[in-house]
Design an enzyme around this catalytic site. Structure first.
Site, PDB file in Angstrom:
ATOM      1  N   ASP A  40     -17.100  45.723  17.053  1.00 50.47           N
ATOM      2  CA  ASP A  40     -16.111  44.966  17.833  1.00 50.47           C
ATOM      3  C   ASP A  40     -15.062  45.876  18.456  1.00 50.47           C
ATOM      4  O   ASP A  40     -13.871  45.784  18.154  1.00 50.47           O
ATOM      5  CB  ASP A  40     -15.453  43.902  16.940  1.00 50.47           C
ATOM      6  CG  ASP A  40     -16.453  42.865  16.470  1.00 50.47           C
ATOM      7  OD1 ASP A  40     -17.546  42.779  17.060  1.00 50.47           O
ATOM      8  OD2 ASP A  40     -16.153  42.140  15.507  1.00 50.47           O
ATOM      9  N   LYS A  62     -24.671  44.716  16.026  1.00 53.22           N
ATOM     10  CA  LYS A  62     -24.175  43.404  16.452  1.00 53.22           C
ATOM     11  C   LYS A  62     -23.071  43.599  17.472  1.00 53.22           C
ATOM     12  O   LYS A  62     -22.106  44.336  17.222  1.00 53.22           O
ATOM     13  CB  LYS A  62     -23.651  42.606  15.256  1.00 53.22           C
ATOM     14  CG  LYS A  62     -23.372  41.154  15.610  1.00 53.22           C
ATOM     15  CD  LYS A  62     -22.848  40.361  14.426  1.00 53.22           C
ATOM     16  CE  LYS A  62     -21.384  40.593  14.156  1.00 53.22           C
ATOM     17  NZ  LYS A  62     -20.489  40.205  15.262  1.00 53.22           N
ATOM     18  N   THR A  63     -23.232  42.936  18.622  1.00 54.41           N
ATOM     19  CA  THR A  63     -22.256  43.088  19.704  1.00 54.41           C
ATOM     20  C   THR A  63     -21.524  41.770  19.971  1.00 54.41           C
ATOM     21  O   THR A  63     -22.042  40.689  19.692  1.00 54.41           O
ATOM     22  CB  THR A  63     -22.963  43.501  21.015  1.00 54.41           C
ATOM     23  OG1 THR A  63     -23.996  42.536  21.318  1.00 54.41           O
ATOM     24  CG2 THR A  63     -23.583  44.870  20.901  1.00 54.41           C
ATOM     25  N   HIS A  64     -20.299  41.914  20.548  1.00 52.21           N
ATOM     26  CA  HIS A  64     -19.616  40.801  21.218  1.00 52.21           C
ATOM     27  C   HIS A  64     -19.428  41.327  22.638  1.00 52.21           C
ATOM     28  O   HIS A  64     -18.401  41.919  22.972  1.00 52.21           O
ATOM     29  CB  HIS A  64     -18.242  40.524  20.580  1.00 52.21           C
ATOM     30  CG  HIS A  64     -18.300  39.691  19.346  1.00 52.21           C
ATOM     31  ND1 HIS A  64     -18.824  38.409  19.334  1.00 52.21           N
ATOM     32  CD2 HIS A  64     -17.880  39.933  18.077  1.00 52.21           C
ATOM     33  CE1 HIS A  64     -18.717  37.912  18.111  1.00 52.21           C
ATOM     34  NE2 HIS A  64     -18.169  38.815  17.327  1.00 52.21           N
ATOM     35  N   ASP A  93     -23.747  38.419  19.298  1.00 50.32           N
ATOM     36  CA  ASP A  93     -23.112  37.380  18.473  1.00 50.32           C
ATOM     37  C   ASP A  93     -22.396  36.380  19.393  1.00 50.32           C
ATOM     38  O   ASP A  93     -21.185  36.267  19.376  1.00 50.32           O
ATOM     39  CB  ASP A  93     -22.143  38.089  17.522  1.00 50.32           C
ATOM     40  CG  ASP A  93     -21.495  37.174  16.513  1.00 50.32           C
ATOM     41  OD1 ASP A  93     -21.823  35.976  16.496  1.00 50.32           O
ATOM     42  OD2 ASP A  93     -20.647  37.682  15.752  1.00 50.32           O
ATOM     43  N   ARG A  94     -23.180  35.622  20.182  1.00 53.15           N
ATOM     44  CA  ARG A  94     -22.609  34.782  21.242  1.00 53.15           C
ATOM     45  C   ARG A  94     -22.119  33.431  20.720  1.00 53.15           C
ATOM     46  O   ARG A  94     -21.301  32.784  21.355  1.00 53.15           O
ATOM     47  CB  ARG A  94     -23.660  34.607  22.342  1.00 53.15           C
ATOM     48  CG  ARG A  94     -23.321  33.651  23.451  1.00 53.15           C
ATOM     49  CD  ARG A  94     -22.100  34.098  24.248  1.00 53.15           C
ATOM     50  NE  ARG A  94     -21.834  33.183  25.347  1.00 53.15           N
ATOM     51  CZ  ARG A  94     -21.295  31.961  25.219  1.00 53.15           C
ATOM     52  NH1 ARG A  94     -20.973  31.525  24.016  1.00 53.15           N
ATOM     53  NH2 ARG A  94     -21.092  31.203  26.271  1.00 53.15           N
ATOM     54  N   LYS A  95     -22.664  33.008  19.586  1.00 50.55           N
ATOM     55  CA  LYS A  95     -22.270  31.697  19.008  1.00 50.55           C
ATOM     56  C   LYS A  95     -22.270  30.593  20.060  1.00 50.55           C
ATOM     57  O   LYS A  95     -21.272  29.911  20.292  1.00 50.55           O
ATOM     58  CB  LYS A  95     -20.899  31.771  18.327  1.00 50.55           C
ATOM     59  CG  LYS A  95     -20.857  32.727  17.147  1.00 50.55           C
ATOM     60  CD  LYS A  95     -19.537  32.642  16.403  1.00 50.55           C
ATOM     61  CE  LYS A  95     -19.500  33.521  15.180  1.00 50.55           C
ATOM     62  NZ  LYS A  95     -19.353  34.963  15.487  1.00 50.55           N
ATOM     63  N   ASP A  98     -23.038  24.653  23.144  1.00 46.68           N
ATOM     64  CA  ASP A  98     -23.012  23.574  24.139  1.00 46.68           C
ATOM     65  C   ASP A  98     -24.361  22.843  24.182  1.00 46.68           C
ATOM     66  O   ASP A  98     -25.272  23.165  23.412  1.00 46.68           O
ATOM     67  CB  ASP A  98     -22.633  24.164  25.510  1.00 46.68           C
ATOM     68  CG  ASP A  98     -21.808  23.203  26.345  1.00 46.68           C
ATOM     69  OD1 ASP A  98     -22.095  21.986  26.313  1.00 46.68           O
ATOM     70  OD2 ASP A  98     -20.878  23.653  27.036  1.00 46.68           O
ATOM     71  N   THR A 102     -26.884  23.598  29.287  1.00 50.92           N
ATOM     72  CA  THR A 102     -25.829  24.583  29.556  1.00 50.92           C
ATOM     73  C   THR A 102     -26.118  25.917  28.850  1.00 50.92           C
ATOM     74  O   THR A 102     -25.966  26.987  29.450  1.00 50.92           O
ATOM     75  CB  THR A 102     -24.456  24.026  29.105  1.00 50.92           C
ATOM     76  OG1 THR A 102     -24.228  22.804  29.800  1.00 50.92           O
ATOM     77  CG2 THR A 102     -23.336  25.007  29.393  1.00 50.92           C
ATOM     78  N   GLN A 210     -10.116  35.972   7.723  1.00 57.82           N
ATOM     79  CA  GLN A 210     -11.380  36.584   7.282  1.00 57.82           C
ATOM     80  C   GLN A 210     -11.328  36.814   5.770  1.00 57.82           C
ATOM     81  O   GLN A 210     -10.268  37.166   5.232  1.00 57.82           O
ATOM     82  CB  GLN A 210     -11.609  37.922   8.016  1.00 57.82           C
ATOM     83  CG  GLN A 210     -12.860  38.678   7.594  1.00 57.82           C
ATOM     84  CD  GLN A 210     -14.172  37.987   8.013  1.00 57.82           C
ATOM     85  OE1 GLN A 210     -14.456  36.887   7.542  1.00 57.82           O
ATOM     86  NE2 GLN A 210     -14.937  38.607   8.874  1.00 57.82           N
ATOM     87  N   ARG A 231     -14.924  46.189  10.555  1.00 55.68           N
ATOM     88  CA  ARG A 231     -13.757  47.053  10.349  1.00 55.68           C
ATOM     89  C   ARG A 231     -13.853  47.914   9.102  1.00 55.68           C
ATOM     90  O   ARG A 231     -13.196  48.955   9.024  1.00 55.68           O
ATOM     91  CB  ARG A 231     -12.488  46.185  10.358  1.00 55.68           C
ATOM     92  CG  ARG A 231     -12.129  45.700  11.755  1.00 55.68           C
ATOM     93  CD  ARG A 231     -11.142  44.561  11.731  1.00 55.68           C
ATOM     94  NE  ARG A 231     -11.747  43.328  11.247  1.00 55.68           N
ATOM     95  CZ  ARG A 231     -11.085  42.174  11.077  1.00 55.68           C
ATOM     96  NH1 ARG A 231      -9.792  42.125  11.329  1.00 55.68           N
ATOM     97  NH2 ARG A 231     -11.721  41.105  10.646  1.00 55.68           N
TER      98      ARG A 231
END
Ligand code: 6AU
Length: 262
Positions: A40, A62-64, A93-95, A98, A102, A210, A231
């Site tokens: 992140d 894992k990306t955002h 990690d788009r979560k 909808d 969409t 968290q 982190r």
């Protein structure tokens, strides 16, 4: 039948019918790693530098991607090159959350074209099963896999009880789903992989809810398969390579302990 958590990653990979799950288990075995890095960071150069440094120790990056301020298609090309160089999969990690129509547009198109490069993505099932069907229409032809957010790691999260159970039911009957975000193994009905965020060896949590648990609790006791660490690896004052090795070793030791416990 022997519980999936009592079987080796290698054996589960050989038996699995989904190409992404198969590849993931093979990577875990080859690299002796059940560690995913939650990268992140907020710029292209930071993300590429971190992925290159930590790449040898992880099975999944894992990306955002939407937090990268200078995103461009070259970033994607370079991430794919690093995935090939270091032998890891990419999980965006788009979560998604909808309606089916969409999420199809969001997954396949837009600026990020996630389905073109992310082996794995995830979604909430709040809208109902149509979200899985919509994502599958885009992802299945490209050989991708999906995780459902059956639980979350944060304080006061609402994904519990009957909602978590519904996630499990939907996962079992949708071939596109390869597993869950959650804290434990959820079912023996088929081999669904659990990836667990909120893993830390030192901190208890952060100021925004968290909560951290240890690899031992998550992998050995709860039967989860992959630890996701952010982190704890790249946080302030840390050497990401030293920390990645530490988490890789802790995650793998927890897995070996699990296999040894009959
Ligand atoms: O180790 P951290 O706390 O620095 O980062 C945890 C990472 C972040 C979160 O967006 C993500 O894991 N995450 C998720 C995922 C993976 O879907 C779900 C959740 O319940 N908690 C969580 O922290 O990138």
């Amino acid at each position: 039948m022997v519980s999936f958590s009592q079987q080796t990653y290698a054996a589960r990979g050989e038996a699995h019918s989904h190409p992404v799950a198969k590849e993931l288990f093979a990577i875990m075995e080859r690299k002796q790693s059940n560690l995913s890095l939650a990268a992140d960071v907020s710029t292209k150069s930071e993300l590429l530098a971190l992925a290159d440094k930590v790449g040898p120790y992880i099975c999944v990056l894992k990306t955002h991607i939407d937090v990268i301020s200078d995103f461009d298609q070259d970033l994607v090309a370079q991430l794919q090159a690093l995935a090939a160089k270091h032998d890891f999969l990419i999980f965006e990690d788009r979560k998604f959350a909808d309606i089916g129509n969409t999420v199809k547009l969001q997954y396949g198109g837009g600026v990020y074209r996630i389905a073109d490069w992310a082996h794995i993505t995830n979604c909430h099932v709040i809208p109902g099963e149509g979200i899985i069907q919509g994502l599958a229409e885009v992802g299945v032809p490209k050989g991708r896999g999906l995780l459902l957010l059956a639980e979350m790691s944060s304080k006061g999260m609402l994904a519990t009880g009957a909602y978590t159970d519904k996630n499990v039911e939907m996962a079992v009957r949708n071939e596109f789903v390869i597993g869950f975000i959650g804290s434990k193994r959820f079912t023996e009905e088929r081999d669904l992989i659990t990836m667990t965020p909120g893993v830390g060896l030192h901190a208890a949590g952060d100021a925004l809810g968290q909560q951290y648990r240890t690899p031992e609790l998550i992998v050995t006791e709860n039967g989860s398969d992959i630890i996701i660490v952010g982190r704890g690896i790249y946080g302030a004052g840390k050497d990401p390579v030293v920390e990645a090795k530490r988490y890789r070793d802790a995650g793998w030791a927890a897995y070996l302990n699990r296999l040894g416990k009959q």
